[in-house]
Write an enzyme that holds these catalytic residues in place. Sequence first.
Site, PDB file in Angstrom:
ATOM      1  N   SER A 249      -6.114  20.361  33.277  1.00  0.00           N
ATOM      2  CA  SER A 249      -4.770  20.052  32.809  1.00  0.00           C
ATOM      3  C   SER A 249      -4.783  18.686  32.107  1.00  0.00           C
ATOM      4  CB  SER A 249      -3.782  20.119  33.978  1.00  0.00           C
ATOM      5  OG  SER A 249      -2.453  20.151  33.532  1.00  0.00           O
TER       6      SER A 249
ATOM      7  N   HIS B 237      -1.844  28.526  35.886  1.00  0.00           N
ATOM      8  CA  HIS B 237      -2.471  27.210  35.809  1.00  0.00           C
ATOM      9  C   HIS B 237      -3.155  26.843  37.136  1.00  0.00           C
ATOM     10  CE1 HIS B 237      -2.699  23.632  33.346  1.00  0.00           C
ATOM     11  NE2 HIS B 237      -2.171  22.859  34.269  1.00  0.00           N
TER      12      HIS B 237
END
Length: 545
Positions: free
Chosen positions: A207, A467
């Site tokens: 990320s 994610h």
Amino acid sequence: MNCVRLCFVLSCLWLSSSAADPDDPLLVELPQGKLRGRDNGNYYSYESIPYAEPPIGDLRFEAPQAYAQKWTDTFDATQPPVVCLQWDQFTQGDNKLAGEEDCLTVSIYRPKNSSRKSFPVVAHIHGGAFMFGAAAQNGHENVMREGKFILVKISYRLGPLGFASTGDADLPGNYGLKDQRLALQWIKQHIACFGGEPENILLVGHSAGGASVHLQMLREDFSQLAKAAISFSGNALDPWVVLQGGRGRAFELGRIVGCGLAADSAALKKCLKSKTASEIVTAVRSFLIFSYVPFAPFGPVVEPLDAPEPFLTQDPRDVIKSGKFGQVPWAVTYVTEDGGYNAALLLEDANKSGKTLLEELNDRWFDWAPYLLFYRDSKKTIKEMDDYSRKIRQEYVGDLPFSTQNYWELQQLFTDILFKNSTQDALDLHRTYGSSPAYAFVYDNPADRGIAQFLTKRRDINFGTVHGDDYFLIFENVVRDAQLRPDEERISRNFINMLADFALSDKGTLTFGECVFQDNVGSEKFNLLAIDRNGCENKQYAEFP
């Protein structure tokens, strides 16, 4: 490598072998003095080692200074790293303040593996939108169980303390990125003292950590610090990474904490240094329009050329096009529903009214979308912004209202705009202008409980592969199931072996299980390794699926 540095590395190699003495395997000697780590059964840990002077007082909002203090007593390296001061999305309640301002440390984890005298090194940059997160929040038990490499976790400044910028030489920003770079220099110089191989360092992150890895790699001398790099679900081209409008936010930050209408950047900086760190970080809540949106109000910026010790002075696209970046093997990745992290926030109750934020979005789309999708500061006029908002809504949901019935389409919008499209763009630039291998994979294997379920507390919606569903198989995180399924255990081992082999490969070869990644440099089509619960397969695409 100059003579002095060569002698130092050789001395570290000698020290690391003596530190492995069975009578005292935890004592390590550095230029600062001796430190003592902890025996954790199947690995040793040496935690919270400072690599920079504390960024407090006059050193706040300044580039980090290398740690220069000497230890008269043996340094206690058994304490886990503290959280850097932050307004944390994952802290429950209204007060989300967590951590400490003095936090610039590295933590080292060395496996007990009698078959190796030294180990390749994986340096880890944690995620958290440049606003929150911590080294300690990414676990290392899976990695240490396999015993393939030394892991080094990097802590760096976050939020306004790490990234407030007026866009000029007085307050240029990017302090968190400069922290990361200094930490990498520390690792390169000292890791041999812990049995690490300084010539075999792999940098990884997820990320914002993945974007940080890419940004570090855009420094032309990056190859002197690491051998290869992997950016998981985040890269420098993501629209939430390199921000515009930082000057306005910096002066608004000053107004919120009581600096008034500062005359210029120098006056603002002086005033901000006089405030408590808690005041500065708590001001983050004033930049959020609801929940934790936008999730990155402070982040990396392009600095002016006259900034002292600038980190980034060009748009990342221009850096890549110039060819003047770290030419090392690089892999960039995404998961099929990366945007579930962002879209899931809209399933929250809006002001405890029984109406979800998703339903409220129908009336607030033109107000909220520019913040949700990070184009508010990149559009020149309100009309241009509204036209774009209208276009993307029509493209993904047409004339339908937002609801749980078409949540999947909204989640795909977030995935494409915040992650997938820019992953393809980054890979396209690297295959065109790069000379070192550029790899990519897409992961599709949903966790039973991932970050979307963690945020929403809902199990009635199919979020897909969200994610972190891949990355947290390597580095455990509380937002996903600790107990892995048999297929996830196999994938976890393959990922860990992938990192170890990539760090050791002299040819920059990247493998996952039985699959060998195909290089994208010079390829007309995108070479993408598809990974799911059944295995892996190399595929070619004109556009990412």
